[in-house]
Design an enzyme around this catalytic site. Sequence first.
Site, PDB file in Angstrom:
ATOM      1  N   CYS A 119     -11.515   0.619  27.639  1.00  0.00           N
ATOM      2  CA  CYS A 119     -11.748   2.084  27.960  1.00  0.00           C
ATOM      3  C   CYS A 119     -11.159   2.887  26.776  1.00  0.00           C
ATOM      4  CB  CYS A 119     -11.462   2.225  29.216  1.00  0.00           C
ATOM      5  SG  CYS A 119     -11.377   4.111  29.393  1.00  0.00           S
ATOM      6  N   HIS A 122      -3.250  20.207  32.162  1.00  0.00           N
ATOM      7  CA  HIS A 122      -3.764  21.011  33.303  1.00  0.00           C
ATOM      8  C   HIS A 122      -3.645  22.553  33.208  1.00  0.00           C
ATOM      9  CE1 HIS A 122      -2.646  17.163  35.253  1.00  0.00           C
ATOM     10  NE2 HIS A 122      -3.668  16.907  35.086  1.00  0.00           N
ATOM     11  N   LYS A 176      -2.915  11.486  23.230  1.00  0.00           N
ATOM     12  CA  LYS A 176      -3.211  12.781  24.405  1.00  0.00           C
ATOM     13  C   LYS A 176      -2.138  12.619  25.359  1.00  0.00           C
ATOM     14  CE  LYS A 176      -6.352  13.251  28.187  1.00  0.00           C
ATOM     15  NZ  LYS A 176      -6.918  12.746  29.469  1.00  0.00           N
ATOM     16  N   LYS A 203       0.139  11.019  32.019  1.00  0.00           N
ATOM     17  CA  LYS A 203       1.683  10.280  32.614  1.00  0.00           C
ATOM     18  C   LYS A 203       1.452   8.684  32.200  1.00  0.00           C
ATOM     19  CE  LYS A 203       3.073   9.310  37.337  1.00  0.00           C
ATOM     20  NZ  LYS A 203       2.777   8.940  38.455  1.00  0.00           N
ATOM     21  N   HIS A 213       0.635  18.845  34.612  1.00  0.00           N
ATOM     22  CA  HIS A 213       1.251  18.844  33.169  1.00  0.00           C
ATOM     23  C   HIS A 213       0.605  20.086  32.199  1.00  0.00           C
ATOM     24  CE1 HIS A 213      -2.020  16.667  31.367  1.00  0.00           C
ATOM     25  NE2 HIS A 213      -1.799  15.675  32.104  1.00  0.00           N
ATOM     26  N   CYS A 236     -13.866   0.906  35.363  1.00  0.00           N
ATOM     27  CA  CYS A 236     -12.690   1.581  34.793  1.00  0.00           C
ATOM     28  C   CYS A 236     -11.984   2.053  36.020  1.00  0.00           C
ATOM     29  CB  CYS A 236     -12.749   2.230  33.513  1.00  0.00           C
ATOM     30  SG  CYS A 236     -11.032   2.923  33.151  1.00  0.00           S
ATOM     31  N   CYS A 265     -11.044   5.701  35.229  1.00  0.00           N
ATOM     32  CA  CYS A 265     -12.074   6.964  34.937  1.00  0.00           C
ATOM     33  C   CYS A 265     -12.785   6.704  36.354  1.00  0.00           C
ATOM     34  CB  CYS A 265     -13.071   6.402  34.147  1.00  0.00           C
ATOM     35  SG  CYS A 265     -12.907   6.303  32.470  1.00  0.00           S
ATOM     36  N   HIS A 285      -8.262   5.154  28.931  1.00  0.00           N
ATOM     37  CA  HIS A 285      -7.238   4.496  29.390  1.00  0.00           C
ATOM     38  C   HIS A 285      -6.880   3.157  28.657  1.00  0.00           C
ATOM     39  CE1 HIS A 285      -8.944   7.094  32.258  1.00  0.00           C
ATOM     40  NE2 HIS A 285      -7.793   7.199  32.652  1.00  0.00           N
TER      41      HIS A 285
HETATM   42  N1  MSP Z   1     -10.450  15.130  39.024  1.00  0.00           N
HETATM   43  C1  MSP Z   1     -11.052  14.958  38.084  1.00  0.00           C
HETATM   44  C2  MSP Z   1     -11.985  16.359  37.611  1.00  0.00           C
HETATM   45  C3  MSP Z   1     -13.094  16.784  38.845  1.00  0.00           C
HETATM   46  S1  MSP Z   1     -13.864  18.151  38.356  1.00  0.00           S
HETATM   47  C4  MSP Z   1     -15.023  18.141  39.676  1.00  0.00           C
HETATM   48  C5  MSP Z   1     -10.246  14.965  36.697  1.00  0.00           C
HETATM   49  N2  MSP Z   1      -8.995  15.385  36.915  1.00  0.00           N
HETATM   50  S2  MSP Z   1      -7.410  15.339  36.034  1.00  0.00           S
HETATM   51  O1  MSP Z   1      -6.485  15.775  36.874  1.00  0.00           O
HETATM   52  O2  MSP Z   1      -7.764  14.161  35.460  1.00  0.00           O
HETATM   53  O3  MSP Z   1      -7.935  16.538  35.086  1.00  0.00           O
HETATM   54  C6  MSP Z   1      -8.619  16.286  33.856  1.00  0.00           C
HETATM   55  C7  MSP Z   1      -8.521  17.743  33.111  1.00  0.00           C
HETATM   56  O4  MSP Z   1      -7.328  18.030  32.969  1.00  0.00           O
HETATM   57  C8  MSP Z   1      -9.318  17.862  31.737  1.00  0.00           C
HETATM   58  O5  MSP Z   1     -10.604  17.891  31.826  1.00  0.00           O
HETATM   59  C9  MSP Z   1      -8.457  18.924  31.208  1.00  0.00           C
HETATM   60  O6  MSP Z   1      -8.915  20.098  32.023  1.00  0.00           O
HETATM   61  C10 MSP Z   1      -6.984  18.919  31.579  1.00  0.00           C
HETATM   62  N3  MSP Z   1      -6.422  17.925  30.907  1.00  0.00           N
HETATM   63  C11 MSP Z   1      -5.704  16.714  31.216  1.00  0.00           C
HETATM   64  N4  MSP Z   1      -5.024  16.467  30.100  1.00  0.00           N
HETATM   65  C12 MSP Z   1      -5.182  17.310  29.032  1.00  0.00           C
HETATM   66  C13 MSP Z   1      -4.718  17.394  27.754  1.00  0.00           C
HETATM   67  N5  MSP Z   1      -3.910  16.388  27.330  1.00  0.00           N
HETATM   68  N6  MSP Z   1      -5.082  18.344  27.010  1.00  0.00           N
HETATM   69  C14 MSP Z   1      -5.904  19.322  27.354  1.00  0.00           C
HETATM   70  N7  MSP Z   1      -6.470  19.281  28.876  1.00  0.00           N
HETATM   71  C15 MSP Z   1      -6.281  18.233  29.682  1.00  0.00           C
HETATM   72  O7  MSP Z   1     -10.459  14.527  35.811  1.00  0.00           O
END
Ligand code: MSP
Length: 656
Positions: A144, A22, A300, A303, A19, A127, A130, A147
């Site tokens: 949490c 990412h 935020k 999904k 999304h 959690c 997390c 979440h």
């Molecule tokens: N798999 C772990 C990360 C492991 S790294 C060794 C994880 N994955 S995640 O798919 O949840 O990705 C989290 C990351 O996605 C956030 O830290 C950020 O980089 C990005 N984002 C997810 N949602 C976001 C927003 N709503 N806004 C900005 N960035 C966001 O955590």
Amino acid sequence: MIMKSYITTPIFYVNAAPHLGHAYTSIVADTYNRFRKIAGYTSRFQTGTDEHGDKIAEAAANSGVTPKEYADRISRQFQDTWPPLNVEPDNFIRTTDPKHIAVVQSILQKIYDQGDIVFSDYTGLYCQGCERFLTEKELVDGLCPDHKKAPEEISEKNYFFKMSRYQDWLIDHLKNNSDFVTPERYKNEVLSFLKEPLTDLCISRPTSRLTWGIPLPFDNNYVTYVWFDALINYLTGLGYSPDGRHADLFRDFWPVAEHIIAKDILKPHAIFWPTMLKAMGLEPYQKLHVHGYWNVDDTKMSKSLGNIIKPLELVADYGVDTVRYFLLREMSFGLDSSFSTEALITRQNSDLANDLGNLFSRSLAMVKKFTGNQIPEPPKEMTELDEKLKRRANKMIVSVQRNMGDFSFNKALQNIWEVVSKANKYIVENAPWTLAKDPDKKERLQAVIYNLLETLRMISLPLHAVMPDTARKMFDALGIDAEPDFASMGEWGANLKPGTDLGEVPPLFPRLEQKRKTESEAQKRGDSGKPASAAQEKRKSASPKKSGPAPQVTFDDFLRLDLKVATVKAAEKIPKSDRLLKLTVLAPEERTIVAGIAEHYEPEQIVGKQVIIVANLQPVMLMGVESHGMVLAAKNDGKLVLSSVTDEIPAGSKVA
Ligand code: MSP
């Protein structure tokens, strides 16, 4: 000397499709990587997918496929998302890759053998979202905070990494390396977390509960906790080997590693990871860059909340460079931002189509009309207006490099757009269409055109990092086929070739109608015909109750208040008070303010935040602490929300 740079994104979970959140992190990493290359670095950029753990096992089970099949499917979606966004990683790592698994196992064995991993009983609050145990302090109203679910109490025998052994070292490292975690608010958050003794990190999950993970090399009744496995990707992607037989990549790039994450995963990156590295006998990464969230409807994007913006749909609707520009221009790195397609269309129309697009098309139309579509000779004499434009363009290149290096992409883009607007003004001031009517002014007309082309060239140079397609079109239109490079192209007069024939020039950006909107935005205004979301209903019912208007005041009354922006440096509970927090703020001088917000904010939540204060309130003693001012907050249904400013601004700035 060869300058090197290694930049990473988090590896994304494969439980859900990519999304905009990412995409933002990946666009930042890609922009920084491109910027470093333009600045002469040999730069490497890595992203990938995090494929083990509860979340993925659960998502796969819900879809009726094996975890590996599920991981393959979603990992592919991530890999397919990056090319249309012009995100070009040098390496895409997957944690199900056998090479990664082997390295994780040998690291575990090494740390276990040296006594840094122990086996013991544990009861904790887990959690699922997390995928880690939370401390009581991290919960908000028993839930949490990310979440919004109550964690589950779990008791079991597990393996623990003795993270606490490295706590003092980590505190010193953070204090001695001021940019280890940036922006500063996040470093303060980490330091405030480290004030409490660290509990050891549970790094195993019994196979009775979870099998989708890397088996522990010393006990096959357990698999590895997903975070311990995932963080190691930053090393395996460089060919690290615990026996010391590393690939050259590791030797070259690990010392310059910079990670980019959002604030959701600050703790694993700023606490687990450096202590893990220390235990492995490695130097920690160089920098951790932490950004805020993209919110939709003040929440935020995620999904589970159903408010996802799909990056590929945005690119299809608005074009890749508009999306990249918007995300980098709109978000102040470190702070949250709100996404709306209206804001995106406004940026496209005003900054891109109007300002940059018009400058480009007007300038090139003049070349076509007045100089036989050829780049004219540089002027023999420069007027004061010419010199001013030249100075601005040269200064812009310096400021942009500083700001991009500091991850202040919005400021770097402002620097560029200041020159765009000065160049548009330069056209008005020099009236080339009038000059063209007077044959005696031919030389002056050519000078004006040359200066405009040179300005466009300077503008397009740093744009290669942010909007590679547009910048390439601009280079092509100006007859430049070399790769962008600050060292050889960063000064006025560097590499336009007079006499070059310019071909047909494409428009850079179309103007867009303000008509598209995301479903959630439409719902927000209730004009989609669909029912309002639960969050909307909640907001509606929570609208402020009016208790009659306050009496009118004169402007002079208002001016008697000294309102300032203050940065919270430290916060602590006041003993024996449920309501009061003692804040140490900078405005810019240091002062103490006692605020009645303890029931609404944990101290560590507000350290690093900017708030608005009344600075000239008479001091008062509250619970034995002298308070010098008041923090402004909004109140609704008994809930307090602190006031702030939308962009970071120096502490002490006046609010008027
Ligand atoms: N798999 C772990 C990360 C492991 S790294 C060794 C994880 N994955 S995640 O798919 O949840 O990705 C989290 C990351 O996605 C956030 O830290 C950020 O980089 C990005 N984002 C997810 N949602 C976001 C927003 N709503 N806004 C900005 N960035 C966001 O955590």
